[in-house]
Design a protein around this motif. Structure first.
Motif, PDB file in Angstrom:
ATOM      1  N   LEU A 138       1.095  -1.227  -0.130  1.00 39.84           N
ATOM      2  CA  LEU A 138       0.072  -0.204  -0.197  1.00 39.84           C
ATOM      3  C   LEU A 138       1.318   0.870  -0.132  1.00 39.84           C
ATOM      4  CD1 LEU A 138      -2.588   1.051   0.265  1.00 39.84           C
ATOM      5  CD2 LEU A 138      -2.465   1.466   2.460  1.00 39.84           C
TER       6      LEU A 138
ATOM      7  N   GLN B 182      -4.858  -0.559  -7.970  1.00 39.10           N
ATOM      8  CA  GLN B 182      -5.573  -0.060  -8.136  1.00 39.10           C
ATOM      9  C   GLN B 182      -6.136   1.671  -6.779  1.00 39.10           C
ATOM     10  OE1 GLN B 182      -8.625  -2.741  -7.327  1.00 39.10           O
ATOM     11  NE2 GLN B 182      -8.764  -2.663  -4.924  1.00 39.10           N
ATOM     12  N   ARG B 183      -5.988   1.886  -7.495  1.00 38.84           N
ATOM     13  CA  ARG B 183      -6.626   3.837  -6.423  1.00 38.84           C
ATOM     14  C   ARG B 183      -7.185   3.140  -5.489  1.00 38.84           C
ATOM     15  NH1 ARG B 183      -7.781   9.768  -8.105  1.00 38.84           N
ATOM     16  NH2 ARG B 183      -7.513  11.007  -6.381  1.00 38.84           N
ATOM     17  N   GLN B 184      -6.534   3.787  -3.522  1.00 40.39           N
ATOM     18  CA  GLN B 184      -7.451   4.002  -2.635  1.00 40.39           C
ATOM     19  C   GLN B 184      -7.129   4.898  -1.838  1.00 40.39           C
ATOM     20  OE1 GLN B 184      -6.333   1.039  -0.152  1.00 40.39           O
ATOM     21  NE2 GLN B 184      -7.745  -0.609  -0.678  1.00 40.39           N
ATOM     22  N   GLY B 185      -8.103   5.573  -1.817  1.00 39.27           N
ATOM     23  CA  GLY B 185      -8.605   7.298  -1.355  1.00 39.27           C
ATOM     24  C   GLY B 185      -8.125   8.164  -2.337  1.00 39.27           C
TER      25      GLY B 185
ATOM     26  N   ARG C 246      -3.313   6.946  -2.331  1.00 43.38           N
ATOM     27  CA  ARG C 246      -2.728   5.763  -2.339  1.00 43.38           C
ATOM     28  C   ARG C 246      -2.594   5.116  -3.248  1.00 43.38           C
ATOM     29  NH1 ARG C 246      -3.351   5.104   4.041  1.00 43.38           N
ATOM     30  NH2 ARG C 246      -2.758   6.703   5.299  1.00 43.38           N
TER      31      ARG C 246
ATOM     32  N   LEU D 226      -3.227   0.633  -3.710  1.00 46.43           N
ATOM     33  CA  LEU D 226      -3.018  -0.898  -3.890  1.00 46.43           C
ATOM     34  C   LEU D 226      -2.704  -1.653  -4.835  1.00 46.43           C
ATOM     35  CD1 LEU D 226      -3.534  -3.125  -1.138  1.00 46.43           C
ATOM     36  CD2 LEU D 226      -5.638  -2.831  -2.716  1.00 46.43           C
TER      37      LEU D 226
ATOM     38  N   SER E 168     -13.295  -3.463  -2.787  1.00 46.30           N
ATOM     39  CA  SER E 168     -12.474  -3.668  -3.868  1.00 46.30           C
ATOM     40  C   SER E 168     -11.280  -4.802  -3.036  1.00 46.30           C
ATOM     41  CB  SER E 168     -11.607  -2.445  -3.411  1.00 46.30           C
ATOM     42  OG  SER E 168     -10.961  -2.548  -2.400  1.00 46.30           O
TER      43      SER E 168
END
Length: 554
Positions: free
Chosen positions: A81, A208-211, A214, A216, A511
């Motif tokens: 992450l 993939q995008r997180q927030g 960030r 992942l 996700s």
């Protein structure tokens, strides 16, 4: 209802056969996987080795070879992450803008006088004007460099804010441009990471995008998180910068618009360089491992037309001067320009090994990350743990399947046996569909399959119970079966549509493992409805037409 046309029977049996055939390669997973790897490697290289030919022969070419990809928790691999430093992109944008701003203001020198860049906050350009009373002219000239922000949130706004304060011209990014750059930086980072991971041939990575800032990254089959960090964590930012002087003092403060960087080859050697690069790695179109004239590992490169023109113009105008090749903040080479270099191609030499030159070529070819990253979380999942998960999932599925079949036989006799066969076909169809679409199976996905096994007989239970009610109304067997399927249809459709909507929400809102669960659940719903309404009915109708029983015992 009990007269299923021949064409419908052919379609039903054809779909069942196709599903079973597509699922069959998963029974020989390692052999088919080796076959697929050999075919892919031979196609990429353009030739086939003897070892690849042997692996390809493990599975016939005329049979389907699609497999259900195993997720990180089943195959093992690396999980990261990362947090992207989007502020780095603001600073880089301002540094790249300074040469153009300097030329624009220099054109107004007769009015505004001399200009000088002065220190300011990161992400801003502060310029001192010799004639402060002509600041309005300088601001108007600088604003000509602004362009509209091409996003929905930035309609009607420019990308630059130009103001004046204390006799200084101040240029910064507008809020709309910062928002747009955040999105572009994350999207560019996602694409570059994906390209770097794809270069090493891993299967079904999750990137993939997180927030807000960030990313992942999960890569099944990779040895460790450290290996993944080494692959994607390197910025691989390549620039070609003018050399101000060699043997600079590292502790000295460089002039504004300059920087002091160490040599990657010679310890205690530092260069003072112009901060604004002549050409950057963004303008590379190709980079390949190569060897220099002395047979040492190197990396050859080629620019796009824009980069080739800038590279050629600079080398033509600065023959006899050193030119630094900078990679990730280190001067890997500083050759003296001997002649005009046309064509936009060259070679990077350094103290490389073959492996290092190959990795550098991969990183340069994939592109430079637009900003640095901090790894907030990292995990390595061993293949042994993944194998344990597979075994546990297989046992759970077998126990669940056996329990459901026993319950159905105990409750509905021969009809329960038919439902049990349909359930086996249902599981085969799930794996067939996942293999056809290249789906990834995770541990939650196995849970989704086990849940589907339990839910798959719901439709049969509704139909069989409805047939029981019709039999209590003194209807004949044929009429009872016909009415049972007709009147149970609305309840079957309603129950499965609501569950399918839930799976869709889980897929789009979730996700990683949640998506894996949603995919297998959705596929299981479709296959279970098909097997309950059509496959089981085909069994029942075929049996009834052959036996013609006078009574039914459910």
């Amino acid at each position: 209802m009990l007269q299923i046309p021949l064409w419908k029977r052919a379609i039903i049996l054809g779909l069942v056969a196709a599903g079973v055939i597509l699922a069959a390669p998963n029974l020989f997973y390692q052999r088919v996987e080796a076959h697929n790897d050999a075919v892919a490697a031979a196609e990429k290289a353009g030739f086939e080795t003897a070892e690849q030919a042997a692996d390809r022969a493990l599975w016939p070419d005329f049979l389907p070879s699609g497999l259900v990809n195993l997720g990180l928790d089943l195959r093992g691999g690396a999980h990261l992450l990362a947090e992207v430093h989007v502020a780095d992109a603001y600073k880089a944008r301002m540094e790249a803008l300074w040469p153009e701003l300097r030329r624009t203001l220099a054109a107004e020198r007769a009015t505004i006088g001399g200009i000088r860049r002065v220190p300011g906050p990161e992400g801003e350009l502060h310029v001192q004007i010799a004639n402060p009373e002509e600041m309005a002219t300088a601001v108007a000239a600088a604003r000509k460099l602004a362009t509209p922000v091409v996003t929905l949130t930035g309609v009607g706004q420019d990308d630059l804010e130009v103001t004046a304060a204390g006799g200084k011209l101040i240029v910064r990014l507008s809020e709309a441009e910062r928002t747009a750059m955040d999105t572009r930086t994350i999207q560019q980072s996602l694409e570059i990471i994906r390209r770097r991971v794809d270069e090493v041939g891993t299967r079904e990575p999750t990137i993939q995008r997180q927030g807000a800032d960030r990313i992942l990254i999960e890569v099944p089959g990779l040895g460790s998180a450290e290996e993944l960090k080494a692959l994607i964590g390197t910025t691989a930012k390549l620039t070609f910068q003018p050399v101000v002087r060699r043997n600079a003092t590292p502790s000295a403060a460089p002039g504004l618009g300059r920087e002091i960087l160490p040599s990657a080859e010679t310890p205690d050697l530092y260069y003072e360089l112009e901060s604004a690069p002549v050409v950057t790695g963004d303008e590379l179109v190709d980079a390949r491992p190569d060897f220099d004239q002395n047979g040492r590992p190197a990396v050859s490169f080629r620019f796009n037309p824009t980069g080739a023109r800038k590279f050629g113009d600079y080398t033509a105008a600065h023959i006899g001067e050193p030119f630094a090749i900078v990679l990730d903040g280190e001067v890997i080479s500083a050759p003296v320009i001997q002649a005009h270099i046309a064509g936009g191609s060259g070679i990077i030499t350094g103290n490389f090994t073959v492996e290092e030159s190959t990795n550098l070529a991969v990183l340069l070819r994939a592109g430079a990350l637009p900003a640095g990253m901090t790894f907030l979380e990292e995990r390595t999942i061993g293949p042994e743990l993944g194998q344990d998960s597979i075994e546990a999932g297989r046992i759970a599925a077998m126990v669940g399947l056996g329990a459901v079949v026993v319950f159905m036989i105990a409750s509905y006799g021969l009809f329960g046996v038919m439902a049990g066969f349909a359930l086996l076909i249902n599981v085969a169809l799930i794996f067939g569909v996942l293999s056809a679409i290249g789906g990834t199976l995770t541990l939650p996905g196995i849970a989704g399959i086990v849940l589907t096994i339990g839910m798959a007989v719901d439709a049969n239970v509704l139909v069989f119970e409805r047939i029981r009610e019709e039999l209590r109304s003194a209807r004949g067997p044929a009429r009872a079966i016909e009415q049972g399927y007709q009147r149970a249809m609305s309840a079957i459709v309603d129950a499965n549509i609501t569950t399918f909507i839930t799976a869709a929400i889980l897929f789009f809102a979730g996700s990683g493992p949640v998506r894996g669960f949603a995919v297998t659940l959705a596929v299981g719903i479709l296959t279970s409805v098909f097997t309950a309404i059509w496959v089981t009915r085909l069994f029942v109708v075929t049996w009834f037409q052959r036996r013609r029983p006078k009574t039914l015992s459910l």
